[in-house]
Design an enzyme around this catalytic site. Structure first.
Site, PDB file in Angstrom:
ATOM      1  N   ALA A 121       0.846  -1.200   0.000  1.00 46.75           N
ATOM      2  CA  ALA A 121       0.000   0.000   0.000  1.00 46.75           C
ATOM      3  C   ALA A 121       0.881   1.250   0.000  1.00 46.75           C
ATOM      4  O   ALA A 121       1.194   1.809   1.060  1.00 46.75           O
ATOM      5  CB  ALA A 121      -0.940  -0.010   1.208  1.00 46.75           C
ATOM      6  N   ALA A 127      -0.466  10.771  -5.078  1.00 46.70           N
ATOM      7  CA  ALA A 127       0.959  10.511  -4.869  1.00 46.70           C
ATOM      8  C   ALA A 127       1.305   9.149  -5.463  1.00 46.70           C
ATOM      9  O   ALA A 127       1.120   8.119  -4.821  1.00 46.70           O
ATOM     10  CB  ALA A 127       1.304  10.544  -3.373  1.00 46.70           C
ATOM     11  N   GLY A 336      -6.138 -11.472 -36.283  1.00 41.42           N
ATOM     12  CA  GLY A 336      -7.327 -10.896 -36.901  1.00 41.42           C
ATOM     13  C   GLY A 336      -8.528 -10.969 -35.979  1.00 41.42           C
ATOM     14  O   GLY A 336      -8.421 -10.789 -34.757  1.00 41.42           O
ATOM     15  N   GLU A 360       4.633   0.673 -11.745  1.00 43.27           N
ATOM     16  CA  GLU A 360       6.055   0.722 -11.347  1.00 43.27           C
ATOM     17  C   GLU A 360       6.792   1.865 -12.041  1.00 43.27           C
ATOM     18  O   GLU A 360       7.975   1.761 -12.355  1.00 43.27           O
ATOM     19  CB  GLU A 360       6.742  -0.607 -11.651  1.00 43.27           C
ATOM     20  CG  GLU A 360       6.306  -1.765 -10.781  1.00 43.27           C
ATOM     21  CD  GLU A 360       6.726  -1.611  -9.317  1.00 43.27           C
ATOM     22  OE1 GLU A 360       7.883  -1.206  -9.050  1.00 43.27           O
ATOM     23  OE2 GLU A 360       5.893  -1.865  -8.437  1.00 43.27           O
TER      24      GLU A 360
END
Length: 378
Positions: A121, A127, A336, A360
């Protein structure tokens, strides 16, 4: 030419065997249901994969960053979610080791055996790459800490037992001092976990986490209070190269699918692989995959020798992420309409590849890091 040691080659074969026997069939289930990461992590613990980077004195294998790059590539050929799940646990263990050292030994040993499954975390809505801007706080109240704040893109949170959390225990937003690393039980009252429905790396438990007056004991702090920033940055820079490995794996997996398709599909009397424009596209893809792998292994080998290799790791991550996106797009084009079916392997790898350019550290952040190496030495 980069040569793997006998030990690394045996390790590569072990991970490849598991990937082909388990992950290949399990990957679609992880993607369809957006779950399954817990089983994968438990398997990793039983196989000893979670200790690959951890020094032997902490109960690990001490195989280092080259092993990390090898393992993430092999897993990534079948599932970005499975490879990301390995990356998350090793990232958490690296954080505990870098910030806590000997004081975190018990938690590291439990993580190696998957007795604890860790969420990481760190990222917040405001941020991401700038950890100094984090706003989650852990303020003292009596003998406890009161955690408040939000974390986004918290890997493995939905099935974790513990969360490795960066929070501000003192100072103001923007300060690098005053940031601490905490180990928080995922079922702590006041902790809300909401699994995200991402387009790729599904099943890895990536979640939004809110801390609303979550109370934890003061000894939840890992290492020295207020001094986690440098150790966290070091751990994250090292983990960047593991993410390059995931991207190389996705690119390789997509290329292998495309080559098989081109070799078996016939049009106008010959296989697609005999059509020059197809062959050239696949040749270009092969050059890019091999180049990205060599950059990744070079950075990993430097890190194993104790060289900082920040520029090299950023080069590897950037090259691998771009290659994963380009090669998976090429594979989708060669398949395809069949490739557009939800749940086809190339469609899944294509979705996984986009996240490689963001997680990252975005491509732009990698280029910023590399550009600094261009500045004249003073």
């Amino acid at each position: 030419m980069f040569q793997l040691s006998k030990e690394h080659q045996e390790y590569k074969e072990k991970v490849r065997d598991y990937t082909q026997k388990v992950v290949r069939d399990y990957a679609k289930l992880m993607d369809d249901k957006n779950e399954g990461g817990e089983k994968i992590v438990r398997d990793f613990g039983e196989m000893g994969l979670l200790g690959m980077k951890i020094p032997t004195q902490f109960g690990g294998l001490g195989l280092g960053e080259v092993a990390f790059a090898i393992a993430t590539e092999e897993l990534g050929t079948e599932s970005g979610g499975a490879s990301h799940s390995l990356h998350t646990q090793l990232n958490a263990l690296q954080l505990l080791l870098s910030v806590g050292g000997e004081s975190a030994r018990d938690w590291i040993e439990k993580g190696i055996k998957a007795k604890e499954i860790y969420a990481v975390a760190l990222t917040e809505p405001g941020a991401g790459s700038d950890l100094g801007a984090l706003q989650t706080t852990a303020r003292p109240e009596g003998d406890e800490l009161l955690i408040n704040g939000e974390k986004i893109f918290t890997s493995a949170a939905s099935f974790s037992t513990k969360m490795v959390v960066l929070a501000r225990t003192s100072g103001n937003v923007g300060d690098r001092q005053g940031i601490s690393l905490l180990l928080v039980d995922s079922k702590t009252p006041g902790v809300e976990i909401h699994k995200l429905d991402l387009m790729g790396i599904r099943g890895a438990g990536v979640s939004y986490v809110k801390f609303n007056n979550a109370r934890v004991p003061k000894d939840a702090i890992i290492g020295k209070e207020g001094d986690a920033f440098r150790g966290a940055i070091k751990a994250l820079m090292v983990s960047r190269n593991g993410y390059a490995g995931i991207a190389v794996g996705i690119a390789r997996g997509a290329l292998e699918e495309a080559v098989n398709r081109a070799a078996s599909r016939k049009q106008f009397g010959k296989s697609l692989l005999e059509q020059e424009w197809i062959a050239f596209n696949l040749a270009d893809a092969l050059v890019k995959v091999e180049s990205a792998r060599l950059l990744t292994l070079r950075a990993a080998e430097m890190l194993d020798r104790g060289i900082e290799a920040l520029t090299e790791a950023s080069m590897a991550k950037y090259a691998a992420a771009v290659t994963a996106a380009e090669v998976s797009r090429t594979a989708l084009h060669i398949f395809g309409g069949h490739g557009l079916n939800r749940g086809s392997k190339v469609e899944r790898l294509y979705r996984d590849s986009k996240i490689m350019e963001i997680a990252e550290g975005t491509n732009e952040m990698q280029l910023l890091a590399v550009s600094r190496a261009l500045q004249p030495k003073k």
